[in-house]
Design a protein around this motif. Structure first.
Motif, mmCIF file in Angstrom:
data_model
loop_
_atom_site.group_PDB
_atom_site.id
_atom_site.type_symbol
_atom_site.label_atom_id
_atom_site.label_comp_id
_atom_site.label_asym_id
_atom_site.label_seq_id
_atom_site.Cartn_x
_atom_site.Cartn_y
_atom_site.Cartn_z
ATOM 1 N N GLY A 1 0.709 -1.230 -0.027
ATOM 2 C CA GLY A 1 -0.038 -0.029 0.016
ATOM 3 C C GLY A 1 0.885 1.066 -0.047
ATOM 4 O O GLY A 1 1.900 1.226 0.283
ATOM 5 N N ASN B 1 -0.008 5.526 1.125
ATOM 6 C CA ASN B 1 -0.649 6.548 1.604
ATOM 7 C C ASN B 1 0.035 8.017 1.046
ATOM 8 O O ASN B 1 0.917 8.148 1.236
ATOM 9 N N ALA C 1 -4.944 10.329 -0.188
ATOM 10 C CA ALA C 1 -5.345 9.238 -1.132
ATOM 11 C C ALA C 1 -4.450 7.776 -0.765
ATOM 12 O O ALA C 1 -3.441 7.977 -0.483
ATOM 13 N N VAL D 1 -3.566 3.923 -2.389
ATOM 14 C CA VAL D 1 -3.722 2.889 -3.378
ATOM 15 C C VAL D 1 -3.037 1.409 -2.630
ATOM 16 O O VAL D 1 -2.325 1.528 -1.942
ATOM 17 N N LEU E 1 -2.559 -2.992 -3.184
ATOM 18 C CA LEU E 1 -2.711 -4.157 -4.109
ATOM 19 C C LEU E 1 -2.483 -5.394 -3.252
ATOM 20 O O LEU E 1 -1.371 -5.537 -2.461
ATOM 21 N N TYR F 1 -7.236 -4.880 -6.126
ATOM 22 C CA TYR F 1 -6.947 -3.419 -6.353
ATOM 23 C C TYR F 1 -7.604 -2.399 -5.757
ATOM 24 O O TYR F 1 -8.914 -2.529 -5.959
ATOM 25 N N SER F 2 -7.212 -1.547 -4.991
ATOM 26 C CA SER F 2 -7.976 -0.598 -4.411
ATOM 27 C C SER F 2 -7.624 0.895 -4.538
ATOM 28 O O SER F 2 -6.486 1.051 -4.835
ATOM 29 N N LEU F 3 -8.498 1.904 -4.526
ATOM 30 C CA LEU F 3 -8.320 3.123 -4.423
ATOM 31 C C LEU F 3 -9.101 3.795 -3.282
ATOM 32 O O LEU F 3 -10.243 3.446 -2.993
ATOM 33 N N SER F 4 -8.522 4.701 -2.509
ATOM 34 C CA SER F 4 -9.099 5.219 -1.308
ATOM 35 C C SER F 4 -8.992 6.475 -1.211
ATOM 36 O O SER F 4 -8.000 7.204 -1.617
ATOM 37 N N GLU G 1 -13.646 3.944 0.215
ATOM 38 C CA GLU G 1 -12.506 2.823 -0.629
ATOM 39 C C GLU G 1 -13.372 2.113 -1.697
ATOM 40 O O GLU G 1 -14.474 1.592 -1.331
ATOM 41 N N ALA H 1 -12.736 -1.053 -4.442
ATOM 42 C CA ALA H 1 -11.898 -2.114 -4.688
ATOM 43 C C ALA H 1 -12.339 -2.992 -5.985
ATOM 44 O O ALA H 1 -13.720 -3.271 -6.048
#
Length: 395
Positions: A153, A155, A174, A176, A178, A215-218, A239, A241
């Motif tokens: 990750g 941040n 923000a 990301v 994996l 896969y994530s975006l927050s 978030e 995903a």
């Protein structure tokens, strides 16, 4: 095992990992200063039941139809599943810059168990003995251990200053992430590999991973302010995903059709199939109050997850549909769309103040509990944990 019988065993550990590690471990700061390492170790223990469409009292999956060879319904099966786990989370974070922090999270299970039970509503009495023996053959109690899927990750501070600077009351970040499919997953069905009872070895497996990358975006942030020298901190997080679509091994279950021979079932479905978990939306919020300035704090929070339906593609379209969603008499009895809302409470001892810390190492010690508030089509488990976070400067 059917998730109906099948998806329960394939998905159970993922939800345990997610709910008890993604949000529930308290976070003192979203980032750390440049060249600072933060090492976290947290021990979790928990257990819970699979919950259907009726809420927390609706345990298991109801009204699973068992069909006779002439395609008449022989019985309805109510299958329950209870899990228990002991897990240690290791997380390593490093401040790449004042605005960016890299992280690596690796869970390790010393024990993970599933206890399966069932009730039968028999329509054809002559099949009762046969059905009981089939259930015992296909669905034994299981246990496993080992490493879980590792997560990378990052941040990134978008606005404001981190709370550890004390410069701004508001900041936005923000993130990301994996999650790598590195854990032990379900093995292939091999008719020639059996245990001492003659049961195929796959039936005894309890996979730790699902073989899919996540896969994530927050987007998240915090508001912090001092009142009477006590820090009040409010955080929020959104978030999204998505999972990779992968070819995975087929889990053998007989309840979806009229065939009960595992070799014949595999011949109909295929040894492997294409699978993708549904997209996720995750929301969380916390409130933290210092009871003793710079020494003791209490945190309360709530988080939720909502998923879309899974994607399944095999050689048999009826199995694909059965895996994703099922109804009985117009009521949904199984769905891969999951919803859960959880609450948690943390009690933290702090030793991180630059001038007030005791000893050469700065650290936090955390005690936490978590319990479900609302659950549909996933495990509704309660858990408790204790953890420690330590900070080190890399010169």
């Amino acid at each position: 095992v059917n998730s109906g019988s099948v998806f329960c065993s394939m998905n159970k550990l993922f939800w345990v990992i997610f709910f008890s590690s993604s949000f529930l471990v308290g976070q003192t700061f979203f980032t750390v200063p440049r060249s600072v390492w933060r090492f976290s170790m947290t021990n979790h223990v928990g257990s819970g039941n699979w919950i259907g469409s009726g809420g927390l009292l609706d345990k298991g999956i109801r009204d699973i139809a068992f069909m006779a060879n002439d395609s008449t319904m022989a019985a309805l099966v109510h299958r329950t599943s209870k899990i228990g786990f002991n897990r240690r989370d290791i997380k390593i974070e490093f401040g790449l810059s004042p605005r960016m922090t890299f992280s690596l999270h690796v869970p390790s299970y010393s024990s993970f168990t599933e206890k399966i039970d069932w009730d039968l509503s028999v329509e054809v009495d002559s099949l009762k003995t046969n059905l009981e023996s089939l259930m015992e053959f296909y669905y034994p109690n299981k246990s496993s251990s080992g490493l879980g899927d590792a997560t990378l990750g990052m941040n990134i501070l978008l606005y404001g200053f981190p709370s550890w600077t004390g410069k701004e009351p508001f900041s936005v970040y923000a993130g990301v992430g994996l999650r790598l499919p590195s854990a032990k997953r379900l093995g292939p069905y091999r008719a020639s590999v059996k245990d001492t009872t003659g049961r195929p070895s796959q039936f005894n497996e309890l996979p730790i991973g699902n073989g899919l990358a996540r896969y994530s975006l927050s987007l998240f942030g915090e508001f912090f302010k001092y009142f009477n020298e006590r820090l009040v901190n409010i955080t929020w997080r959104i978030e999204r995903a998505k999972y990779s679509r992968e070819v995975v091994n087929t889990p053998v279950s007989f309840l979806w059709g009229i065939e009960t021979n595992p070799d014949s079932i595999i011949a109909m479905i295929g040894k492997t199939y294409l699978r993708q978990l549904g997209d996720e939306l995750l929301l969380s919020a916390t409130g933290k109050l210092e009871l003793w300035p710079d020494r003791v704090s209490i945190t309360g929070g709530i988080n939720s997850i909502r998923t879309q339906k899974d994607f399944v593609y095999s050689n048999d379209l009826s199995w694909d549909s059965w895996m994703v969603s099922r109804q009985h008499n117009g009521e949904t009895v199984h769905d891969t769309r999951k919803t859960q809302i959880r609450q948690y409470l943390l009690f933290t001892l702090h030793n991180v103040h630059p001038t007030k810390s005791i000893g050469p190492v700065q650290f936090d010690i955390e005690f936490g509990v978590s319990f479900p508030y609302f659950t549909r089509h996933t495990y509704s488990f309660s858990s408790a944990w204790v953890g420690i976070r330590a900070y080190f400067q890399a010169w």
